[in-house]
Design a protein around this motif. Structure first.
Motif, PDB file in Angstrom:
ATOM      1  N   PHE A  16      87.246   6.074  -6.287  1.00 19.34           N
ATOM      2  CA  PHE A  16      86.574   7.382  -5.907  1.00 19.34           C
ATOM      3  C   PHE A  16      84.846   7.285  -5.778  1.00 19.34           C
ATOM      4  O   PHE A  16      84.521   6.381  -6.342  1.00 19.34           O
ATOM      5  CB  PHE A  16      86.726   8.092  -7.227  1.00 19.34           C
ATOM      6  N   ARG A  17      84.038   7.737  -5.233  1.00 18.10           N
ATOM      7  CA  ARG A  17      82.335   7.837  -5.666  1.00 18.10           C
ATOM      8  C   ARG A  17      81.472   8.153  -6.682  1.00 18.10           C
ATOM      9  O   ARG A  17      82.409   9.502  -7.318  1.00 18.10           O
ATOM     10  CB  ARG A  17      82.061   8.168  -4.461  1.00 18.10           C
ATOM     11  N   LEU A  18      81.037   7.286  -6.540  1.00 18.64           N
ATOM     12  CA  LEU A  18      80.089   8.372  -8.239  1.00 18.64           C
ATOM     13  C   LEU A  18      79.205   8.073  -8.173  1.00 18.64           C
ATOM     14  O   LEU A  18      77.922   6.722  -7.924  1.00 18.64           O
ATOM     15  CB  LEU A  18      80.099   7.038  -9.546  1.00 18.64           C
ATOM     16  N   GLY A  19      78.249   9.490  -7.267  1.00 13.31           N
ATOM     17  CA  GLY A  19      77.135   9.371  -6.452  1.00 13.31           C
ATOM     18  C   GLY A  19      77.166   8.242  -5.202  1.00 13.31           C
ATOM     19  O   GLY A  19      78.229   8.645  -4.386  1.00 13.31           O
ATOM     20  N   SER A  20      76.331   7.108  -5.049  1.00 14.89           N
ATOM     21  CA  SER A  20      76.557   6.586  -4.223  1.00 14.89           C
ATOM     22  C   SER A  20      77.148   5.497  -3.938  1.00 14.89           C
ATOM     23  O   SER A  20      77.969   4.536  -3.244  1.00 14.89           O
ATOM     24  CB  SER A  20      75.641   6.525  -3.258  1.00 14.89           C
ATOM     25  N   VAL A  21      77.764   4.309  -5.231  1.00 14.07           N
ATOM     26  CA  VAL A  21      78.374   3.762  -5.505  1.00 14.07           C
ATOM     27  C   VAL A  21      80.158   4.009  -5.827  1.00 14.07           C
ATOM     28  O   VAL A  21      80.681   5.013  -5.903  1.00 14.07           O
ATOM     29  CB  VAL A  21      78.196   3.668  -6.889  1.00 14.07           C
ATOM     30  N   ARG A  22      81.320   3.164  -4.733  1.00 14.43           N
ATOM     31  CA  ARG A  22      82.478   2.870  -5.121  1.00 14.43           C
ATOM     32  C   ARG A  22      83.057   2.755  -5.857  1.00 14.43           C
ATOM     33  O   ARG A  22      82.645   1.575  -6.243  1.00 14.43           O
ATOM     34  CB  ARG A  22      82.948   2.244  -3.709  1.00 14.43           C
ATOM     35  N   VAL A  23      84.149   3.333  -6.966  1.00 12.18           N
ATOM     36  CA  VAL A  23      84.102   2.915  -8.280  1.00 12.18           C
ATOM     37  C   VAL A  23      86.524   2.637  -7.765  1.00 12.18           C
ATOM     38  O   VAL A  23      86.407   4.007  -7.618  1.00 12.18           O
ATOM     39  CB  VAL A  23      84.209   3.931  -9.207  1.00 12.18           C
ATOM     40  N   GLU A  24      86.367   1.648  -7.964  1.00 14.39           N
ATOM     41  CA  GLU A  24      88.023   1.651  -8.512  1.00 14.39           C
ATOM     42  C   GLU A  24      88.451   1.270  -9.994  1.00 14.39           C
ATOM     43  O   GLU A  24      88.020   0.655 -10.688  1.00 14.39           O
ATOM     44  CB  GLU A  24      88.264  -0.043  -7.615  1.00 14.39           C
ATOM     45  N   ALA A  25      89.854   2.359 -10.730  1.00 13.11           N
ATOM     46  CA  ALA A  25      90.088   2.326 -11.533  1.00 13.11           C
ATOM     47  C   ALA A  25      91.993   1.982 -10.957  1.00 13.11           C
ATOM     48  O   ALA A  25      92.283   2.478 -11.003  1.00 13.11           O
ATOM     49  CB  ALA A  25      89.684   3.537 -12.204  1.00 13.11           C
ATOM     50  N   PHE A  26      91.704   1.445 -12.238  1.00 12.37           N
ATOM     51  CA  PHE A  26      93.511   0.749 -12.799  1.00 12.37           C
ATOM     52  C   PHE A  26      94.149   1.674 -13.822  1.00 12.37           C
ATOM     53  O   PHE A  26      93.541   1.624 -15.172  1.00 12.37           O
ATOM     54  CB  PHE A  26      94.184  -0.329 -12.280  1.00 12.37           C
ATOM     55  N   SER A  27      95.201   2.636 -13.853  1.00 16.18           N
ATOM     56  CA  SER A  27      95.261   3.607 -14.995  1.00 16.18           C
ATOM     57  C   SER A  27      96.914   2.512 -15.539  1.00 16.18           C
ATOM     58  O   SER A  27      97.560   3.316 -14.863  1.00 16.18           O
ATOM     59  CB  SER A  27      95.389   4.753 -15.173  1.00 16.18           C
ATOM     60  N   ALA A  28      97.169   2.127 -16.616  1.00 15.59           N
ATOM     61  CA  ALA A  28      98.666   1.415 -16.181  1.00 15.59           C
ATOM     62  C   ALA A  28      99.592   1.409 -17.589  1.00 15.59           C
ATOM     63  O   ALA A  28      98.399   1.993 -19.241  1.00 15.59           O
ATOM     64  CB  ALA A  28      98.779   0.301 -15.557  1.00 15.59           C
ATOM     65  N   MET A  29     100.759   1.446 -17.865  1.00 17.27           N
ATOM     66  CA  MET A  29     100.795   0.961 -19.264  1.00 17.27           C
ATOM     67  C   MET A  29     102.293  -0.112 -19.196  1.00 17.27           C
ATOM     68  O   MET A  29     102.623  -0.199 -17.679  1.00 17.27           O
ATOM     69  CB  MET A  29     101.667   2.122 -19.756  1.00 17.27           C
ATOM     70  N   THR A  30     102.482  -0.664 -19.648  1.00 16.15           N
ATOM     71  CA  THR A  30     103.492  -2.001 -20.089  1.00 16.15           C
ATOM     72  C   THR A  30     104.224  -1.354 -19.280  1.00 16.15           C
ATOM     73  O   THR A  30     105.180  -0.224 -19.092  1.00 16.15           O
ATOM     74  CB  THR A  30     103.494  -2.422 -21.412  1.00 16.15           C
ATOM     75  N   GLU A  31     105.836  -2.424 -18.703  1.00 15.03           N
ATOM     76  CA  GLU A  31     106.598  -1.629 -17.571  1.00 15.03           C
ATOM     77  C   GLU A  31     107.659  -1.160 -19.125  1.00 15.03           C
ATOM     78  O   GLU A  31     108.667   0.083 -18.818  1.00 15.03           O
ATOM     79  CB  GLU A  31     107.247  -2.766 -16.753  1.00 15.03           C
ATOM     80  N   ASN A  32     107.562  -2.084 -20.140  1.00 18.36           N
ATOM     81  CA  ASN A  32     108.548  -1.472 -20.614  1.00 18.36           C
ATOM     82  C   ASN A  32     107.981   0.193 -21.656  1.00 18.36           C
ATOM     83  O   ASN A  32     109.332   0.370 -22.086  1.00 18.36           O
ATOM     84  CB  ASN A  32     109.069  -2.340 -22.051  1.00 18.36           C
ATOM     85  N   LEU A  33     107.319  -0.045 -21.241  1.00 15.48           N
ATOM     86  CA  LEU A  33     106.401   1.599 -22.080  1.00 15.48           C
ATOM     87  C   LEU A  33     106.963   2.689 -21.001  1.00 15.48           C
ATOM     88  O   LEU A  33     107.411   3.374 -20.878  1.00 15.48           O
ATOM     89  CB  LEU A  33     105.081   1.599 -22.638  1.00 15.48           C
ATOM     90  N   TYR A  34     106.587   2.236 -19.943  1.00 16.73           N
ATOM     91  CA  TYR A  34     107.015   3.628 -19.030  1.00 16.73           C
ATOM     92  C   TYR A  34     108.223   3.923 -18.975  1.00 16.73           C
ATOM     93  O   TYR A  34     108.299   4.912 -18.491  1.00 16.73           O
ATOM     94  CB  TYR A  34     106.179   2.197 -16.962  1.00 16.73           C
ATOM     95  N   LYS A  35     109.577   2.754 -19.042  1.00 10.42           N
ATOM     96  CA  LYS A  35     110.605   3.175 -18.657  1.00 10.42           C
ATOM     97  C   LYS A  35     110.883   4.015 -19.857  1.00 10.42           C
ATOM     98  O   LYS A  35     112.289   5.036 -19.582  1.00 10.42           O
ATOM     99  CB  LYS A  35     111.622   1.907 -18.319  1.00 10.42           C
ATOM    100  N   LEU A  36     110.545   3.879 -21.348  1.00 11.79           N
ATOM    101  CA  LEU A  36     110.354   4.215 -22.041  1.00 11.79           C
ATOM    102  C   LEU A  36     110.063   6.273 -21.398  1.00 11.79           C
ATOM    103  O   LEU A  36     111.206   7.094 -22.068  1.00 11.79           O
ATOM    104  CB  LEU A  36     110.292   4.485 -23.598  1.00 11.79           C
ATOM    105  N   VAL A  37     109.360   6.569 -21.838  1.00  9.60           N
ATOM    106  CA  VAL A  37     108.889   7.709 -20.968  1.00  9.60           C
ATOM    107  C   VAL A  37     109.079   8.151 -20.387  1.00  9.60           C
ATOM    108  O   VAL A  37     110.014   8.923 -19.806  1.00  9.60           O
ATOM    109  CB  VAL A  37     106.793   7.819 -20.850  1.00  9.60           C
TER     110      VAL A  37
END
Length: 55
Positions: A16-37
């Motif tokens: 996304f853009r924050l003003g004129s700055v391009r920002v990249e973000a990664f939101s994650a959890m470990t694979e084992n926790l993801y499988k439980l959810v």
């Protein structure tokens, strides 16, 4: 998905853009926790997420 050492993380990348700055973000959890959810074991996921012995 991304790896940190041998630990696999599953998540979503966002760009996304924050003003004129391009920002990249990664939101994650470990694979084992993801499988439980995914399987509906949210209580077990919470218990493991707060276990200090996990990487």
């Amino acid at each position: 998905m991304h790896y940190v050492g041998e630990v696999k993380f599953v998540g979503t990348g966002h760009v996304f853009r924050l003003g004129s700055v391009r920002v990249e973000a990664f939101s994650a959890m470990t694979e084992n926790l993801y499988k439980l959810v995914k399987d509906g074991a949210v209580g077990e996921c919470r218990r493991l997420a707060h276990d200090p012995r996990l990487p």
